[in-house]
Scaffold this motif. Structure first.
Motif, PDB file in Angstrom:
ATOM      1  N   GLY A   1       8.037  12.391 -67.817  1.00  0.00           N
ATOM      2  CA  GLY A   1       8.833  13.493 -68.350  1.00  0.00           C
ATOM      3  C   GLY A   1       8.088  14.293 -69.407  1.00  0.00           C
ATOM      4  O   GLY A   1       8.122  15.520 -69.406  1.00  0.00           O
ATOM      5  N   GLY A   2       7.385  13.583 -70.289  1.00  0.00           N
ATOM      6  CA  GLY A   2       6.621  14.267 -71.326  1.00  0.00           C
ATOM      7  C   GLY A   2       5.554  15.175 -70.751  1.00  0.00           C
ATOM      8  O   GLY A   2       5.387  16.324 -71.186  1.00  0.00           O
ATOM      9  N   TRP A   3       4.820  14.668 -69.757  1.00  0.00           N
ATOM     10  CA  TRP A   3       3.771  15.493 -69.147  1.00  0.00           C
ATOM     11  C   TRP A   3       4.350  16.662 -68.368  1.00  0.00           C
ATOM     12  O   TRP A   3       3.796  17.757 -68.372  1.00  0.00           O
ATOM     13  N   LEU A   4       5.495  16.456 -67.704  1.00  0.00           N
ATOM     14  CA  LEU A   4       6.131  17.579 -67.011  1.00  0.00           C
ATOM     15  C   LEU A   4       6.555  18.656 -68.000  1.00  0.00           C
ATOM     16  O   LEU A   4       6.402  19.854 -67.733  1.00  0.00           O
ATOM     17  N   LEU A   5       7.083  18.247 -69.152  1.00  0.00           N
ATOM     18  CA  LEU A   5       7.473  19.227 -70.168  1.00  0.00           C
ATOM     19  C   LEU A   5       6.271  20.023 -70.671  1.00  0.00           C
ATOM     20  O   LEU A   5       6.378  21.217 -70.950  1.00  0.00           O
ATOM     21  N   ILE A   6       5.126  19.368 -70.764  1.00  0.00           N
ATOM     22  CA  ILE A   6       3.914  20.050 -71.228  1.00  0.00           C
ATOM     23  C   ILE A   6       3.318  20.920 -70.133  1.00  0.00           C
ATOM     24  O   ILE A   6       2.929  22.058 -70.372  1.00  0.00           O
ATOM     25  N   GLU A   7       3.256  20.414 -68.914  1.00  0.00           N
ATOM     26  CA  GLU A   7       2.590  21.145 -67.828  1.00  0.00           C
ATOM     27  C   GLU A   7       3.463  22.199 -67.160  1.00  0.00           C
ATOM     28  O   GLU A   7       2.941  23.137 -66.577  1.00  0.00           O
ATOM     29  N   GLY A   8       4.781  22.040 -67.212  1.00  0.00           N
ATOM     30  CA  GLY A   8       5.670  22.999 -66.563  1.00  0.00           C
ATOM     31  C   GLY A   8       5.778  24.283 -67.358  1.00  0.00           C
ATOM     32  O   GLY A   8       5.179  24.437 -68.418  1.00  0.00           O
ATOM     33  N   ASP A   9       6.568  25.198 -66.851  1.00  0.00           N
ATOM     34  CA  ASP A   9       6.705  26.499 -67.513  1.00  0.00           C
ATOM     35  C   ASP A   9       7.309  26.322 -68.896  1.00  0.00           C
ATOM     36  O   ASP A   9       8.211  25.524 -69.112  1.00  0.00           O
ATOM     37  N   GLN A  10       6.771  27.046 -69.848  1.00  0.00           N
ATOM     38  CA  GLN A  10       7.161  26.852 -71.239  1.00  0.00           C
ATOM     39  C   GLN A  10       8.471  27.548 -71.612  1.00  0.00           C
ATOM     40  O   GLN A  10       8.991  27.342 -72.700  1.00  0.00           O
ATOM     41  N   TYR A  11       9.043  28.318 -70.695  1.00  0.00           N
ATOM     42  CA  TYR A  11      10.355  28.895 -70.959  1.00  0.00           C
ATOM     43  C   TYR A  11      11.408  27.788 -70.933  1.00  0.00           C
ATOM     44  O   TYR A  11      12.332  27.778 -71.731  1.00  0.00           O
ATOM     45  N   TYR A  12      11.264  26.840 -69.994  1.00  0.00           N
ATOM     46  CA  TYR A  12      12.185  25.711 -69.889  1.00  0.00           C
ATOM     47  C   TYR A  12      11.572  24.414 -70.412  1.00  0.00           C
ATOM     48  O   TYR A  12      12.276  23.519 -70.849  1.00  0.00           O
TER      49      TYR A  12
END
Length: 136
Positions: A111-122
């Motif tokens: 989850g942490g890596w998805l939050l970092i790698e995914g779009d920064q708007y969400y």
């Protein structure tokens, strides 16, 4: 839009991580007298409660990463946990160079890596931060 190579994606991820670390540090300093804003989001996957918002966030962030790597946007962002979402979580865990266990469960590391790698708007410390488990 040109597809990012894994090397350029890693550079971008490192830059995002550095920026996110700085933002979290500033947020922590600025809220020392307030309650911590860190979420207690539950794990997402087979056998878990699977909050609809959390599943949607995982689907959205996975679509962002998959698109950056030239796989299009493979998931329907419907907030429903199922075999296709699980399969793409395993894909992400198996291809990400972050030593993630490819078990199809979105825990604090995935989850942490998805939050970092995914779009920064969400992603990052925005909307999905409240619904996706993370280490930060």
């Amino acid at each position: 839009m040109a597809t990012k190579t894994r090397k350029s994606l890693l550079r971008a991820t490192a830059a995002k991580a550095a920026g996110l670390t700085a933002a979290v540090a500033l947020l922590t300093v600025g809220t020392m007298t307030q309650a911590q804003a860190s979420p207690s989001a539950g794990y997402i996957g087979d056998g878990y409660a699977n909050n609809t918002h959390g599943v949607w966030c995982v689907q959205h962030l996975l679509n962002d990463v998959a698109e950056d790597l030239g796989h299009g946007r493979p998931l329907t962002e419907d907030g429903q946990w199922g075999p296709n979402t699980k399969s793409w979580v395993k894909w992400y865990q198996g291809t990400a160079p972050f030593n993630l266990t490819a078990d199809g469960i979105v825990g604090k590391s995935t989850g942490g890596w998805l939050l970092i790698e995914g779009d920064q708007y969400y992603g990052g410390t925005n909307y999905c931060y409240n619904y996706v488990p993370s280490n930060f």
